[in-house]
Motif scaffolding. Sequence first.
Motif, PDB file in Angstrom:
ATOM      1  N   PRO A   1       0.804  -1.218   0.000  1.00  0.00           N
ATOM      2  CA  PRO A   1       0.000   0.000   0.000  1.00  0.00           C
ATOM      3  C   PRO A   1       0.840   1.272   0.000  1.00  0.00           C
ATOM      4  N   GLY A   2       2.107   1.176   0.360  1.00  0.00           N
ATOM      5  CA  GLY A   2       2.957   2.357   0.375  1.00  0.00           C
ATOM      6  C   GLY A   2       3.276   2.843  -1.028  1.00  0.00           C
TER       7      GLY A   2
ATOM      8  N   ALA B   1      10.523   8.757   1.464  1.00  0.00           N
ATOM      9  CA  ALA B   1       9.102   8.492   1.635  1.00  0.00           C
ATOM     10  C   ALA B   1       8.725   8.458   3.113  1.00  0.00           C
TER      11      ALA B   1
ATOM     12  N   ALA C   1       8.371   1.749   4.020  1.00  0.00           N
ATOM     13  CA  ALA C   1       7.755   2.578   2.983  1.00  0.00           C
ATOM     14  C   ALA C   1       6.777   1.753   2.138  1.00  0.00           C
ATOM     15  N   ALA C   2       7.171   0.533   1.799  1.00  0.00           N
ATOM     16  CA  ALA C   2       6.319  -0.299   0.939  1.00  0.00           C
ATOM     17  C   ALA C   2       5.003  -0.645   1.617  1.00  0.00           C
ATOM     18  N   PHE C   3       5.034  -0.821   2.942  1.00  0.00           N
ATOM     19  CA  PHE C   3       3.839  -1.307   3.633  1.00  0.00           C
ATOM     20  C   PHE C   3       3.049  -0.201   4.327  1.00  0.00           C
ATOM     21  N   GLY C   4       3.300   1.044   3.943  1.00  0.00           N
ATOM     22  CA  GLY C   4       2.432   2.125   4.377  1.00  0.00           C
ATOM     23  C   GLY C   4       2.782   2.735   5.719  1.00  0.00           C
TER      24      GLY C   4
ATOM     25  N   ARG D   1      12.997   0.240   3.513  1.00  0.00           N
ATOM     26  CA  ARG D   1      12.275  -0.095   2.273  1.00  0.00           C
ATOM     27  C   ARG D   1      10.957  -0.790   2.591  1.00  0.00           C
ATOM     28  N   SER D   2      10.992  -1.738   3.522  1.00  0.00           N
ATOM     29  CA  SER D   2       9.763  -2.440   3.892  1.00  0.00           C
ATOM     30  C   SER D   2       8.763  -1.468   4.522  1.00  0.00           C
TER      31      SER D   2
ATOM     32  N   ALA E   1      17.121  -2.104   4.517  1.00  0.00           N
ATOM     33  CA  ALA E   1      16.048  -3.011   4.072  1.00  0.00           C
ATOM     34  C   ALA E   1      14.775  -2.756   4.863  1.00  0.00           C
TER      35      ALA E   1
ATOM     36  N   ARG F   1      10.640  13.295  -4.708  1.00  0.00           N
ATOM     37  CA  ARG F   1       9.994  13.638  -3.442  1.00  0.00           C
ATOM     38  C   ARG F   1      10.222  15.095  -3.066  1.00  0.00           C
TER      39      ARG F   1
ATOM     40  N   LEU G   1      10.734  -3.861  -2.605  1.00  0.00           N
ATOM     41  CA  LEU G   1      11.228  -4.561  -1.429  1.00  0.00           C
ATOM     42  C   LEU G   1      12.613  -5.128  -1.675  1.00  0.00           C
TER      43      LEU G   1
ATOM     44  N   ALA H   1      15.788  -7.937   9.629  1.00  0.00           N
ATOM     45  CA  ALA H   1      15.095  -7.311   8.494  1.00  0.00           C
ATOM     46  C   ALA H   1      14.056  -8.263   7.915  1.00  0.00           C
ATOM     47  N   ALA H   2      14.318  -9.571   8.020  1.00  0.00           N
ATOM     48  CA  ALA H   2      13.335 -10.559   7.575  1.00  0.00           C
ATOM     49  C   ALA H   2      12.127 -10.542   8.503  1.00  0.00           C
TER      50      ALA H   2
ATOM     51  N   MET I   1      17.647   2.575  -0.809  1.00  0.00           N
ATOM     52  CA  MET I   1      17.187   2.641  -2.197  1.00  0.00           C
ATOM     53  C   MET I   1      16.119   3.713  -2.434  1.00  0.00           C
ATOM     54  N   GLY I   2      16.150   4.787  -1.681  1.00  0.00           N
ATOM     55  CA  GLY I   2      15.190   5.860  -1.899  1.00  0.00           C
ATOM     56  C   GLY I   2      14.064   5.903  -0.872  1.00  0.00           C
TER      57      GLY I   2
ATOM     58  N   ALA J   1      10.094  -7.448   7.805  1.00  0.00           N
ATOM     59  CA  ALA J   1       9.300  -7.534   6.580  1.00  0.00           C
ATOM     60  C   ALA J   1       8.008  -8.303   6.839  1.00  0.00           C
TER      61      ALA J   1
ATOM     62  N   HIS K   1       4.432  -6.414   6.678  1.00  0.00           N
ATOM     63  CA  HIS K   1       3.508  -6.935   5.664  1.00  0.00           C
ATOM     64  C   HIS K   1       2.207  -7.415   6.307  1.00  0.00           C
TER      65      HIS K   1
ATOM     66  N   ALA L   1      11.339 -13.487   2.960  1.00  0.00           N
ATOM     67  CA  ALA L   1      10.839 -13.761   4.307  1.00  0.00           C
ATOM     68  C   ALA L   1       9.319 -13.789   4.312  1.00  0.00           C
TER      69      ALA L   1
END
Lengths: 254, 254
Positions: free
Chosen positions: A229-230, B162, B131-134, B128-129, B125, B50, A235, B238-239, B157-158, B242, B246, A242
């Motif tokens: 959702p981000g 975010a 940001a990806a998961f909101g 990144r997780s 890592a 951004r 990833l 980090a695993a 990685m950016g 994630a 998630h 994982a």
Amino acid sequence: MTEAAPAVIRSTDNPQFRSLRLLAQDNTAWRKQGRVWLEGDHLARAALARGVRPLLAVYAESCRERLDSPARVLVLADPLFRALSGLESPAAMAFVIPVPEPRAVDAHAPTVVLDRVQDAGNVGAILRSAAAFGFTQVVALKGSASLWSPKVVRAGMGAHFALALHDAALPEALDSLKVPLLATSSHAGDLLHRAALPWPCAWLLGHEGQGVSPDVAARAAMSVRIAQPGGEESLNVAAAAAICLHASAAARAG
Amino acid sequence: MTEAAPAVIRSTDNPQFRSLRLLAQDNTAWRKQGRVWLEGDHLARAALARGVRPLLAVYAESCRERLDSPARVLVLADPLFRALSGLESPAAMAFVIPVPEPRAVDAHAPTVVLDRVQDAGNVGAILRSAAAFGFTQVVALKGSASLWSPKVVRAGMGAHFALALHDAALPEALDSLKVPLLATSSHAGDLLHRAALPWPCAWLLGHEGQGVSPDVAARAAMSVRIAQPGGEESLNVAAAAAICLHASAAARAG
């Protein structure tokens, strides 16, 4: 003074020291020497616990605690041990073990396939997740970081000894797998957390930048997406691994 | 010969070069210099996207492609650019950006708390997780790898751009969070995949070896366990992160 002195290697010219330094620091020496450097108490104990028989137990001179093992003992002067260590805080002991004999790929084992995953830390973390979530076999396709290289062994924290490992495999090795291959995709397939996951299965994990290569992806029976959702952020591959491997374990556990 | 030559820095004695080399290679220089090294096209574009305004755009002399930005341009002879690069395959460009102004911790934001997570790759890592998961905020407690250190920035990685980031925070900073703190445990609490997870929330992630420290863990409203049918193996932090982040995203998505 006690008389341990004669057995202690003190010169960086010593051929045994030089060969160990290569083994501990070079990513390809394990293959040439047919043996693997396991630095530190934790890794050494993990190997012993899984029945691995070390060839050699290497101690820094100041190390007082010896592990109970039938291995030949080699003692290095502390500066020499530090010089070959790959760790920021060098351990005081290491095992040298033989590279396990290659076996045939188990057609029915829960499997993780690495398609050119390059970062040693990622590969080590994926091995740990594989072992934790009940996968028993890892097939690393050619182009992935060497499973027995010193950095991957270190990052694996002992997971190597809980898994059947296949290094530098060709994509054709996947043909012998009878379990369905699952791939992750950023755009195709069901959402992972809603998908009905088969067990046993083999998860495909791809290159950090490029993902799974098309000829490998073509063998997948199923693709799933990880909900993000981000938005656009991607990833880390070990993070994605994982999540997928845990989803398999959770689906089994119910 | 074209006459770009006068503007090109060619000496390793050049003070701008020396200061950039420190910024690119030393983990604490970003704090002293108040600016951050972003190497490579991907990171630089992520920052621009951004709304970050770079102070400086640094190019290797042979780099032909220039990003559209109002930043002052500095050109380094190729060997100099390679000499300051932290990458195995050096990029040909970098941005230097100001360290973002510290803000107050947002009491209601979905948050990730790092309690002395030390490995730069792990921290990157996790960002990144997040940001990806909101998740929108990361609070790194004192003792964690510096969020703006070159290695963490690279591994992120950016994702840095975010997120609202709080570096070197004291545990008391957690008192201002109004969202429930969730901790993972190896032995206590519900299984993660069966737990009813609150949203928004803050996930606590601890030191690679020691986990979350007791005084921080005491602030947790809830503990969950990650099912590990493989047994005793431990997960990389980090695993674990994630999987937890998630799970929050999946619970929201339903």
